[in-house]
Write a protein that holds these residues in place. Structure first.
Motif, PDB file in Angstrom:
ATOM      1  N   ASP A  27     -21.465  57.970   3.727  1.00 20.98           N
ATOM      2  CA  ASP A  27     -22.296  59.076   4.197  1.00 20.98           C
ATOM      3  C   ASP A  27     -23.585  58.529   4.809  1.00 20.98           C
ATOM      4  O   ASP A  27     -24.111  59.095   5.761  1.00 20.98           O
ATOM      5  CB  ASP A  27     -22.635  60.040   3.054  1.00 20.98           C
ATOM      6  CG  ASP A  27     -21.447  60.888   2.627  1.00 20.98           C
ATOM      7  OD1 ASP A  27     -20.446  60.957   3.369  1.00 20.98           O
ATOM      8  OD2 ASP A  27     -21.520  61.479   1.533  1.00 20.98           O
ATOM      9  N   TYR A  28     -24.102  57.463   4.200  1.00 22.06           N
ATOM     10  CA  TYR A  28     -25.210  56.698   4.762  1.00 22.06           C
ATOM     11  C   TYR A  28     -24.632  55.312   5.063  1.00 22.06           C
ATOM     12  O   TYR A  28     -24.573  54.453   4.195  1.00 22.06           O
ATOM     13  CB  TYR A  28     -26.378  56.572   3.787  1.00 22.06           C
ATOM     14  CG  TYR A  28     -27.096  57.869   3.467  1.00 22.06           C
ATOM     15  CD1 TYR A  28     -27.445  58.766   4.467  1.00 22.06           C
ATOM     16  CD2 TYR A  28     -27.464  58.177   2.167  1.00 22.06           C
ATOM     17  CE1 TYR A  28     -28.120  59.943   4.166  1.00 22.06           C
ATOM     18  CE2 TYR A  28     -28.145  59.340   1.864  1.00 22.06           C
ATOM     19  CZ  TYR A  28     -28.475  60.217   2.866  1.00 22.06           C
ATOM     20  OH  TYR A  28     -29.143  61.379   2.573  1.00 22.06           O
ATOM     21  N   PRO A  29     -24.162  55.077   6.274  1.00 17.45           N
ATOM     22  CA  PRO A  29     -23.496  53.801   6.601  1.00 17.45           C
ATOM     23  C   PRO A  29     -24.457  52.615   6.592  1.00 17.45           C
ATOM     24  O   PRO A  29     -25.674  52.782   6.717  1.00 17.45           O
ATOM     25  CB  PRO A  29     -22.953  54.030   8.015  1.00 17.45           C
ATOM     26  CG  PRO A  29     -23.205  55.434   8.366  1.00 17.45           C
ATOM     27  CD  PRO A  29     -24.163  56.011   7.387  1.00 17.45           C
ATOM     28  N   PRO A  30     -23.908  51.407   6.471  1.00 24.21           N
ATOM     29  CA  PRO A  30     -24.743  50.200   6.520  1.00 24.21           C
ATOM     30  C   PRO A  30     -25.609  50.194   7.778  1.00 24.21           C
ATOM     31  O   PRO A  30     -25.148  50.507   8.871  1.00 24.21           O
ATOM     32  CB  PRO A  30     -23.728  49.054   6.546  1.00 24.21           C
ATOM     33  CG  PRO A  30     -22.513  49.625   5.886  1.00 24.21           C
ATOM     34  CD  PRO A  30     -22.494  51.082   6.277  1.00 24.21           C
ATOM     35  N   GLY A  31     -26.884  49.869   7.578  1.00 30.88           N
ATOM     36  CA  GLY A  31     -27.816  49.786   8.697  1.00 30.88           C
ATOM     37  C   GLY A  31     -28.425  51.107   9.117  1.00 30.88           C
ATOM     38  O   GLY A  31     -29.327  51.141   9.953  1.00 30.88           O
ATOM     39  N   LEU A  58     -33.537  51.757  -5.693  1.00 32.23           N
ATOM     40  CA  LEU A  58     -32.495  51.324  -4.754  1.00 32.23           C
ATOM     41  C   LEU A  58     -32.924  50.077  -3.989  1.00 32.23           C
ATOM     42  O   LEU A  58     -32.097  49.216  -3.690  1.00 32.23           O
ATOM     43  CB  LEU A  58     -32.151  52.454  -3.783  1.00 32.23           C
ATOM     44  CG  LEU A  58     -31.400  53.629  -4.401  1.00 32.23           C
ATOM     45  CD1 LEU A  58     -31.383  54.810  -3.449  1.00 32.23           C
ATOM     46  CD2 LEU A  58     -29.980  53.218  -4.774  1.00 32.23           C
ATOM     47  N   GLU A  59     -34.202  49.976  -3.706  1.00 34.67           N
ATOM     48  CA  GLU A  59     -34.702  48.782  -3.010  1.00 34.67           C
ATOM     49  C   GLU A  59     -34.619  47.569  -3.925  1.00 34.67           C
ATOM     50  O   GLU A  59     -34.221  46.481  -3.503  1.00 34.67           O
ATOM     51  CB  GLU A  59     -36.130  49.017  -2.518  1.00 34.67           C
ATOM     52  CG  GLU A  59     -36.541  48.044  -1.452  1.00 34.67           C
ATOM     53  CD  GLU A  59     -37.616  48.578  -0.526  1.00 34.67           C
ATOM     54  OE1 GLU A  59     -38.008  47.805   0.365  1.00 34.67           O
ATOM     55  OE2 GLU A  59     -38.069  49.731  -0.669  1.00 34.67           O
ATOM     56  N   ARG A  60     -34.974  47.756  -5.209  1.00 34.05           N
ATOM     57  CA  ARG A  60     -34.864  46.652  -6.179  1.00 34.05           C
ATOM     58  C   ARG A  60     -33.425  46.181  -6.310  1.00 34.05           C
ATOM     59  O   ARG A  60     -33.157  45.000  -6.496  1.00 34.05           O
ATOM     60  CB  ARG A  60     -35.387  47.081  -7.546  1.00 34.05           C
ATOM     61  CG  ARG A  60     -36.862  46.875  -7.740  1.00 34.05           C
ATOM     62  CD  ARG A  60     -37.279  47.032  -9.203  1.00 34.05           C
ATOM     63  NE  ARG A  60     -37.065  48.366  -9.738  1.00 34.05           N
ATOM     64  CZ  ARG A  60     -37.881  49.398  -9.552  1.00 34.05           C
ATOM     65  NH1 ARG A  60     -38.963  49.262  -8.843  1.00 34.05           N
ATOM     66  NH2 ARG A  60     -37.600  50.569 -10.082  1.00 34.05           N
ATOM     67  N   THR A  66     -37.076  48.469   3.296  1.00 32.16           N
ATOM     68  CA  THR A  66     -38.098  49.154   4.080  1.00 32.16           C
ATOM     69  C   THR A  66     -38.439  48.310   5.288  1.00 32.16           C
ATOM     70  O   THR A  66     -38.633  47.099   5.176  1.00 32.16           O
ATOM     71  CB  THR A  66     -39.373  49.371   3.241  1.00 32.16           C
ATOM     72  OG1 THR A  66     -39.030  50.146   2.093  1.00 32.16           O
ATOM     73  CG2 THR A  66     -40.453  50.084   4.040  1.00 32.16           C
ATOM     74  N   GLN A  67     -38.486  48.956   6.429  1.00 32.42           N
ATOM     75  CA  GLN A  67     -38.935  48.299   7.645  1.00 32.42           C
ATOM     76  C   GLN A  67     -40.291  48.919   7.969  1.00 32.42           C
ATOM     77  O   GLN A  67     -40.376  50.134   8.186  1.00 32.42           O
ATOM     78  CB  GLN A  67     -37.922  48.544   8.769  1.00 32.42           C
ATOM     79  CG  GLN A  67     -37.923  47.484   9.818  1.00 32.42           C
ATOM     80  CD  GLN A  67     -36.677  47.631  10.685  1.00 32.42           C
ATOM     81  OE1 GLN A  67     -36.342  48.717  11.133  1.00 32.42           O
ATOM     82  NE2 GLN A  67     -36.011  46.522  10.918  1.00 32.42           N
ATOM     83  N   GLY A  71     -39.419  53.088   8.474  1.00 31.25           N
ATOM     84  CA  GLY A  71     -38.727  53.796   7.403  1.00 31.25           C
ATOM     85  C   GLY A  71     -37.832  52.931   6.546  1.00 31.25           C
ATOM     86  O   GLY A  71     -37.931  51.704   6.539  1.00 31.25           O
ATOM     87  N   LYS A  72     -36.956  53.595   5.840  1.00 35.12           N
ATOM     88  CA  LYS A  72     -36.035  52.937   4.911  1.00 35.12           C
ATOM     89  C   LYS A  72     -34.632  52.977   5.496  1.00 35.12           C
ATOM     90  O   LYS A  72     -34.222  53.955   6.093  1.00 35.12           O
ATOM     91  CB  LYS A  72     -36.080  53.621   3.552  1.00 35.12           C
ATOM     92  CG  LYS A  72     -37.472  53.570   2.940  1.00 35.12           C
ATOM     93  CD  LYS A  72     -37.466  53.911   1.495  1.00 35.12           C
ATOM     94  CE  LYS A  72     -38.861  53.892   0.908  1.00 35.12           C
ATOM     95  NZ  LYS A  72     -39.537  52.620   0.976  1.00 35.12           N
TER      96      LYS A  72
END
Length: 133
Positions: A27-31, A58-60, A66-67, A71-72
């Protein structure tokens, strides 16, 4: 997919779980870029601080990054996504076995019942495919 929460678990933990599920299912694809904290908070009807906490988790774990100023994003790291998928599956298996134990079934009995259910589902899918639907 609507956001669904239960009362007995922290909302941020449920967000983490649901976001992981959306990542591993594509649903949220890579990248891909994730919704902003405010967008997701409004969509899920939760406090933005709760979303920020879920994003931090989720970042950990390496599933998102994060860019600066843009955004994320979902990681492109396929092994990390596969590992998250396995973790979610393991949790589902443990929940199933725990529920079956609470009803008095031994693990082997639960597995046998599951195998029979899978075979029945395969038969139904084959019948459905053979009928042209």
């Amino acid at each position: 997919m609507p956001w669904e929460f239960v009362d007995h678990l922290p909302i941020y933990a449920q967000l983490v779980e649901q976001l992981k599920r959306r990542i591993v299912t594509g649903d949220y694809p890579p990248g891909s870029k994730l919704p902003s904290v405010r967008e997701l908070a409004a969509d899920a009807a939760v406090n933005p601080n709760t979303v920020q906490r879920a994003f931090a988790e989720l970042e950990r774990s390496g599933l998102i990054y994060t860019q600066r100023s843009t955004g994320k994003f979902v990681t492109d790291d396929a092994p990390a996504i596969l590992d998250a998928r396995r973790q979610l599956a393991s949790a589902q298996i443990e929940a199933f076995l725990s529920a079956m134990r609470s009803m008095g079934y031994l693990p082997g009995e639960a597995v046998s019942m599951l195998e029979r259910a899978v075979e029945e589902q395969k038969k139904e899918e084959k019948q459905h495919a053979d009928s042209g639907m």
